[in-house]
Write a protein that holds these residues in place. Structure first.
Motif, short mmCIF file in Angstrom:
data_model
loop_
_atom_site.label_atom_id
_atom_site.label_comp_id
_atom_site.label_asym_id
_atom_site.label_seq_id
_atom_site.Cartn_x
_atom_site.Cartn_y
_atom_site.Cartn_z
N GLY A 7 0.80 -1.23 0.00
CA GLY A 7 0.00 0.00 0.00
C GLY A 7 0.83 1.27 0.00
O GLY A 7 1.87 1.37 -0.65
N GLY A 8 0.36 2.23 0.78
CA GLY A 8 0.92 3.59 0.76
C GLY A 8 2.41 3.65 1.04
O GLY A 8 3.11 4.51 0.48
N ARG A 11 4.15 2.80 -2.23
CA ARG A 11 3.87 3.90 -3.17
C ARG A 11 4.71 5.14 -2.82
O ARG A 11 5.39 5.70 -3.68
N ASP A 12 4.66 5.55 -1.57
CA ASP A 12 5.32 6.80 -1.20
C ASP A 12 6.85 6.68 -1.24
O ASP A 12 7.54 7.64 -1.56
N ASP A 23 1.79 -0.49 6.29
CA ASP A 23 0.85 -1.61 6.36
C ASP A 23 1.56 -2.84 5.83
O ASP A 23 2.33 -2.76 4.87
N ARG A 90 -7.58 -7.02 -5.28
CA ARG A 90 -8.83 -6.44 -4.76
C ARG A 90 -8.58 -5.07 -4.10
O ARG A 90 -9.46 -4.49 -3.48
N ARG A 91 -7.40 -4.55 -4.28
CA ARG A 91 -7.11 -3.22 -3.73
C ARG A 91 -7.60 -2.12 -4.67
O ARG A 91 -8.00 -2.39 -5.79
N ASP A 92 -7.54 -0.86 -4.19
CA ASP A 92 -8.19 0.21 -4.95
C ASP A 92 -7.44 0.62 -6.22
O ASP A 92 -7.96 0.52 -7.33
N ASN A 96 -1.41 1.59 -5.39
CA ASN A 96 -1.53 1.11 -4.01
C ASN A 96 -1.48 -0.42 -3.95
O ASN A 96 -1.68 -0.99 -2.88
N ASP A 131 -16.01 -1.46 -2.62
CA ASP A 131 -16.02 -0.47 -1.55
C ASP A 131 -16.23 0.93 -2.13
O ASP A 131 -15.30 1.55 -2.64
N ARG A 134 -14.05 4.17 -2.01
CA ARG A 134 -12.91 4.39 -2.91
C ARG A 134 -13.14 5.56 -3.86
O ARG A 134 -12.18 6.16 -4.33
N ARG A 137 -11.74 8.15 -1.90
CA ARG A 137 -10.29 7.97 -1.78
C ARG A 137 -9.57 8.44 -3.05
O ARG A 137 -8.55 9.12 -2.97
N ARG A 140 -9.43 12.03 -3.13
CA ARG A 140 -8.45 12.53 -2.15
C ARG A 140 -7.02 12.35 -2.68
O ARG A 140 -6.18 13.25 -2.55
N PHE A 141 -6.74 11.21 -3.29
CA PHE A 141 -5.39 11.02 -3.85
C PHE A 141 -5.15 12.03 -4.99
O PHE A 141 -4.04 12.53 -5.15
N ARG A 144 -4.13 15.12 -3.41
CA ARG A 144 -2.79 15.05 -2.84
C ARG A 144 -1.70 15.08 -3.90
O ARG A 144 -0.67 15.72 -3.74
N ARG A 176 -16.91 6.96 8.06
CA ARG A 176 -15.94 6.66 6.99
C ARG A 176 -15.85 7.83 6.02
O ARG A 176 -14.76 8.22 5.60
N1 CTP Z 1 -7.12 -0.05 0.52
C1 CTP Z 1 -8.05 -0.31 -0.46
N2 CTP Z 1 -9.32 0.17 -0.35
C2 CTP Z 1 -9.69 0.92 0.71
C3 CTP Z 1 -8.76 1.22 1.72
C4 CTP Z 1 -7.47 0.71 1.59
O1 CTP Z 1 -7.74 -0.99 -1.43
N3 CTP Z 1 -10.94 1.39 0.81
C5 CTP Z 1 -5.77 -0.63 0.42
C6 CTP Z 1 -4.84 0.11 -0.53
O2 CTP Z 1 -3.97 -0.85 -1.07
C7 CTP Z 1 -4.09 1.03 0.40
C8 CTP Z 1 -3.92 0.15 1.63
O3 CTP Z 1 -5.13 -0.62 1.67
O4 CTP Z 1 -2.86 1.43 -0.12
C9 CTP Z 1 -3.72 0.92 2.93
O5 CTP Z 1 -4.80 1.78 3.13
P1 CTP Z 1 -4.68 3.14 3.92
O6 CTP Z 1 -3.70 2.98 5.02
O7 CTP Z 1 -6.04 3.61 4.21
O8 CTP Z 1 -4.15 4.15 2.83
P2 CTP Z 1 -2.75 4.40 2.16
O9 CTP Z 1 -2.79 3.92 0.75
O10 CTP Z 1 -1.63 3.93 3.01
O11 CTP Z 1 -2.77 5.96 1.98
P3 CTP Z 1 -2.57 7.16 2.98
O12 CTP Z 1 -1.20 7.66 2.64
O13 CTP Z 1 -3.61 8.11 2.54
O14 CTP Z 1 -2.75 6.67 4.36
#
Ligand code: CTP
Length: 409
Positions: A7-8, A11-12, A23, A90-92, A96, A131, A134, A137, A140-141, A144, A176
């Motif tokens: 995840g983040g 990416r970051d 995570d 299944r991630r967004d 990520n 979900d 998203r 989300r 929001r991305f 950002r 949420r």
């Molecule tokens: N994720 C997702 N769908 C969501 C929430 C989270 O697929 N509704 C997955 C994404 O892979 C995401 C990871 O879970 O990268 C971690 O989620 P979260 O910590 O909420 O966000 P980050 O991507 O880490 O972003 P941020 O920097 O905004 O915290």
């Protein structure tokens, strides 16, 4: 058991941005094995654990089914057979959906790195729709990362459009949604969050009161940008440029809602929009269960922002009423936030962003003057009860008259 960073954090790191929370995903493990290693379960019915020392989140690799209760309203299917690829799909967003092992070897089956380089926010698979949060989300991305050149992929925007029309956004819990909204408002370009929501039709569902401002004209003399929606976005943009807190940003977003109710025959004027807007502000506040300080400031700014702009012309008695409405004696910070929101409103106009706002110092000075009235001498004179209140008010009024005279001299 294999453990990957996901995840983040991945990416970051690839974007060269600071990583705050990490995570982890755990492949090939059972709940029992996690518990035996000392991980603490986050809840009874979903497979997320906290590391015994670092407190970071470790989730068992899982596939997700739509309905249910669990973590944020989902039931999960987690088992040691679920592969990393099955978890990632299944991630967004593709950016990520990358994982990294302890040697920094990247697993990137859905081309997140390619999208990072191309600056694209793209959904991984149709499972995105599992979900509806998203939609928020992605917006929001976009807020950002737009400064780095990121945009939403057209096919993702289309999916967001379908989700917005499907009625699924209404099913999101206030908690949420607010978490996403509040985080998005604190980004450097929060106006992009609103723009993306509007583009995919989600704004109409989530905040129809804000959506209704687009296409509503204002007098060009005060508002060279004319459109009330465009103005609202500029006010939000100014609030972020001036590093305003969440309370102020929320108030900026909602300050002009009343203009969406003006009958067309009255356009471009919006008589009494400060009052007509209050019930709309209240409705939006309650819909998202915004924190009390955000709710209060949004209502006060909605009601009094034109007083702020006209501060130098206000009669001392009106100035006093304004200060009383804010309970400036006990809540000076809230009045400071009101002044900030008014200033952002004044600057959020095309070509007028750099204009000075003398009202701010004038209001600050008035607050100081009114607060300088001492109660003790009045007590000593024998005032008490409602009479004491009246006497304090008289003294404050006197002080404000002198303040106004001195300021205009
Ligand atoms: N994720 C997702 N769908 C969501 C929430 C989270 O697929 N509704 C997955 C994404 O892979 C995401 C990871 O879970 O990268 C971690 O989620 P979260 O910590 O909420 O966000 P980050 O991507 O880490 O972003 P941020 O920097 O905004 O915290």
């Amino acid at each position: 058991m294999r453990i990957y960073k996901v995840g983040g954090a991945v990416r970051d790191r690839l974007l060269g941005k600071p990583v705050t929370d990490i995570d982890w995903v755990v492949v090939g493990a059972t709940t029992e094995e996690m518990l035996a290693k000392g991980y603490r379960p986050v809840g009874a019915d979903f497979p997320v654990f906290l590391h015994p020392k670092s407190g970071e989140e470790y989730a068992l690799a899982r596939t997700e089914r739509k309905s249910g209760r669990g973590y944020g309203g989902f039931t999960f299917h987690a088992s040691p057979e679920v592969t990393l690829e099955e978890d990632l799909i299944r991630r967004d967003l593709t950016i990520n959906a990358m994982a990294e092992d302890d040697q920094q070897n990247l697993t990137d089956p859905y081309h997140g790195q390619r999208d990072l380089e191309a600056r694209i926010l793209r959904h991984v698979s149709p499972a995105f729709a599992e979900d509806p949060l998203r939609v928020l989300r992605v917006a929001r991305f976009a807020a950002r990362y737009c400064g780095m050149g990121f945009t939403v992929a057209p096919e993702t925007l289309e999916l967001m459009r379908q989700l917005s029309q499907s009625g699924e956004l209404q099913a999101l819990t206030a908690e949420r949604s607010w978490k996403e909204i509040s985080r998005a408002l604190m980004e450097d370009q929060p106006q992009v969050f609103i723009e993306v929501l509007r583009e995919c039709g989600a704004l109409k569902v989530l905040m129809p009161e804000v959506d209704a401002l687009f296409g509503v004209p204002q007098p060009e003399a005060h508002h060279p940008e004319i459109d009330t929606g465009v103005h609202t976005l500029s006010v939000l943009e100014q609030a972020a440029l001036h590093k305003q807190p969440l309370t102020v940003r929320w108030a900026c977003l909602l300050h002009d809602l009343g203009k969406g109710l003006t009958p067309e025959e009255e356009w471009p004027r919006h008589i009494a929009h400060e009052h007509t807007g209050l019930k709309l502000i209240k409705a939006v506040n309650e819909r998202f269960k915004a924190p009390k300080d955000c709710q209060e400031l949004a209502l006060l700014v909605g009601q009094y922002h034109t007083h702020g702009h006209r501060a130098l012309e206000l009669k001392p008695s009106t100035l006093l009423e304004l200060l009383q409405s804010f309970d400036v004696y006990r809540r000076p910070q809230r009045f400071e936030e009101f002044i900030a929101a008014c200033e952002m409103d004044a600057r959020g106009r095309k070509g007028l962003e750099q204009r000075s706002y003398p009202q701010a110092d004038y209001l600050r000075g008035a607050a100081i003057a009114a607060r300088s009235v001492a109660v003790q001498p009045l007590l000593e004179k024998g005032f008490k009860g409602p009479e004491l209140g009246e006497a304090i008010k008289r003294e404050r009024l006197k002080t404000l008259k002198a303040y106004k005279e001195a300021a205009s001299a």
